[in-house]
Design an enzyme around this catalytic site. Structure first.
Site, PDB file in Angstrom:
ATOM      1  N   LYS A  55       0.840  -1.212   0.000  1.00 11.18           N
ATOM      2  CA  LYS A  55       0.000   0.000   0.000  1.00 11.18           C
ATOM      3  C   LYS A  55       0.871   1.256   0.000  1.00 11.18           C
ATOM      4  O   LYS A  55       0.536   2.254  -0.652  1.00 11.18           O
ATOM      5  CB  LYS A  55      -0.937  -0.013   1.222  1.00 11.18           C
ATOM      6  CG  LYS A  55      -1.990  -1.119   1.170  1.00 11.18           C
ATOM      7  CD  LYS A  55      -2.715  -1.252   2.509  1.00 11.18           C
ATOM      8  CE  LYS A  55      -3.543  -2.523   2.580  1.00 11.18           C
ATOM      9  NZ  LYS A  55      -4.142  -2.729   3.931  1.00 11.18           N
ATOM     10  N   GLN A  99      -3.865  -1.261  10.340  1.00  6.77           N
ATOM     11  CA  GLN A  99      -3.873  -2.577   9.709  1.00  6.77           C
ATOM     12  C   GLN A  99      -4.368  -3.652  10.676  1.00  6.77           C
ATOM     13  O   GLN A  99      -3.892  -3.753  11.809  1.00  6.77           O
ATOM     14  CB  GLN A  99      -2.452  -2.905   9.213  1.00  6.77           C
ATOM     15  CG  GLN A  99      -2.323  -4.215   8.471  1.00  6.77           C
ATOM     16  CD  GLN A  99      -3.036  -4.247   7.116  1.00  6.77           C
ATOM     17  OE1 GLN A  99      -3.194  -3.219   6.460  1.00  6.77           O
ATOM     18  NE2 GLN A  99      -3.475  -5.420   6.698  1.00  6.77           N
ATOM     19  N   ASP A 122     -10.819   3.032   5.514  1.00  8.52           N
ATOM     20  CA  ASP A 122     -11.089   1.604   5.616  1.00  8.52           C
ATOM     21  C   ASP A 122     -12.588   1.309   5.702  1.00  8.52           C
ATOM     22  O   ASP A 122     -13.009   0.176   5.492  1.00  8.52           O
ATOM     23  CB  ASP A 122     -10.463   1.066   6.923  1.00  8.52           C
ATOM     24  CG  ASP A 122      -9.283   0.157   6.683  1.00  8.52           C
ATOM     25  OD1 ASP A 122      -9.203  -0.423   5.593  1.00  8.52           O
ATOM     26  OD2 ASP A 122      -8.447   0.041   7.599  1.00  8.52           O
TER      27      ASP A 122
HETATM   28  N1  GUN Z   1      -6.479  -6.587   7.046  1.00  7.95           N
HETATM   29  C1  GUN Z   1      -7.034  -7.328   6.045  1.00  7.95           C
HETATM   30  N2  GUN Z   1      -7.784  -6.550   5.241  1.00  7.95           N
HETATM   31  C2  GUN Z   1      -7.719  -5.304   5.747  1.00  7.95           C
HETATM   32  C3  GUN Z   1      -8.280  -4.051   5.353  1.00  7.95           C
HETATM   33  O1  GUN Z   1      -9.023  -3.930   4.366  1.00  7.95           O
HETATM   34  N3  GUN Z   1      -7.948  -2.988   6.129  1.00  7.95           N
HETATM   35  C4  GUN Z   1      -7.170  -3.097   7.224  1.00  7.95           C
HETATM   36  N4  GUN Z   1      -6.948  -2.015   7.934  1.00  7.95           N
HETATM   37  N5  GUN Z   1      -6.642  -4.231   7.627  1.00  7.95           N
HETATM   38  C5  GUN Z   1      -6.914  -5.320   6.887  1.00  7.95           C
END
Ligand code: GUN
Length: 297
Positions: A55, A99, A122
């Protein structure tokens, strides 16, 4: 080699979205706004390290400013809440991504509720969850279901009045996916069934699906006899399976037995190369949107 024609190319569709996002970022920069995204990672979960790294690199490519805070595994809930509070108040930060998964001693729901709804790229804050439920398109939609939705739309898969079966009821994929597709709205208006560990005769539900979305996290779970010929199959799963031949000792596979399902599916996502790139594309899109919204005149 002949190229299978029923593949939904998530990488190509994600690139299309990245081009749109990059144009949006350039426009913001022209009016003096530098969109910014903050990542928070707690502990050393190897998959989270990989995801946040991907990311970060994509953010840089699209011209987003990023800041990554890595906190030790023992970080307390109060310390993490304090950091979220500081990021909420930081005008350089338009989007915040904490995350998942978080260490067990931290109440994740409390953390996500603390992220300012306007920076919650998110879509995990209850305000945004509520907006999605209500069909208020003002909020942020979680990136993975938003990415699946875009895949379906941009691949021309009919959604209105379709029978959709979702495998998995998690807060990150299953529940928001269902909420998106049941709305009385264009590219939605589907009949949605959500199956889970307590579902009776799950295979029978699957066989009715025009669109089958597998997001329960069991490697190769969806077999050929669970899929109606011609159905669209979307594989959200990311599962590690032991593979002595691989350098790492494992490989990643989806929730769908791809080799057997692909020949009878109408359309199908490869995995990798299907949903994964779309999740990142929607995060970038959400961040540019957060920045545009925060700085609109
Ligand atoms: N862990 C797995 N998928 C995601 C997501 O879409 N956002 C976040 N913050 N953590 C994750």
């Amino acid at each position: 080699m002949t190229t299978p024609t029923n593949l939904i190319d998530g990488r190509a569709i994600a690139e299309e979205i990245h081009r749109e996002t990059a144009a949006g970022v350039a426009e913001l920069q022209q009016r003096g706004v530098q969109p910014g995204l903050a990542f928070v990672r707690v502990g050393e979960d190897p998959a989270s390290q990989v995801y946040v790294g991907m990311k970060e690199r994509m953010s840089a490519r699209l011209g987003l400013w990023t800041e990554t805070r890595v906190l030790p595994e023992q970080t307390s809930e109060a310390e993490l809440l304090e950091l979220v509070g500081r990021l909420n108040a930081d005008p350089r930060v338009h989007g915040i991504l904490v995350q998942a998964p978080l260490p067990r001693h931290i109440n994740a729901a409390k953390i996500y509720a603390a992220v300012a709804p306007a920076k919650d790229v998110d879509g995990f804050n209850p305000v945004n969850v509520g907006k999605l439920m209500l069909g208020d398109t003002d909020g942020f939609v979680p990136c993975t279901p938003a990415g699946v939705h875009e895949l379906l739309i941009r691949s021309g898969v009919p959604i209105e009045s379709a029978e959709v079966v979702i495998l998995g009821r998690g807060n990150i994929v299953g529940k928001p996916m269902a909420a998106l597709l049941i709305q009385k709205a264009r590219h939605a208006n589907a009949t949605v069934t959500v199956c889970h560990s307590a579902t009776r005769d799950l295979a029978a539900h699957c066989r009715r699906a025009d669109i089958l979305i597998a997001a329960m996290g069991v490697a190769g779970f969806v077999k050929a006899d669970m899929v109606k010929p011609g159905a669209t199959v979307i594989d959200v799963g990311v599962n590690r399976v032991a593979d002595p031949a691989a350098k790492s000792g494992y490989r990643l596979v989806g929730d769908v037995d791809f080799a057997r399902v692909q020949p009878l599916a109408g359309r199908i996502t490869p995995n990798p190369g299907g949903v994964g790139p779309m999740t990142i594309a929607m995060l970038m899109h959400n961040t540019a949107r957060a920045a545009a919204h925060a700085t609109a005149g």
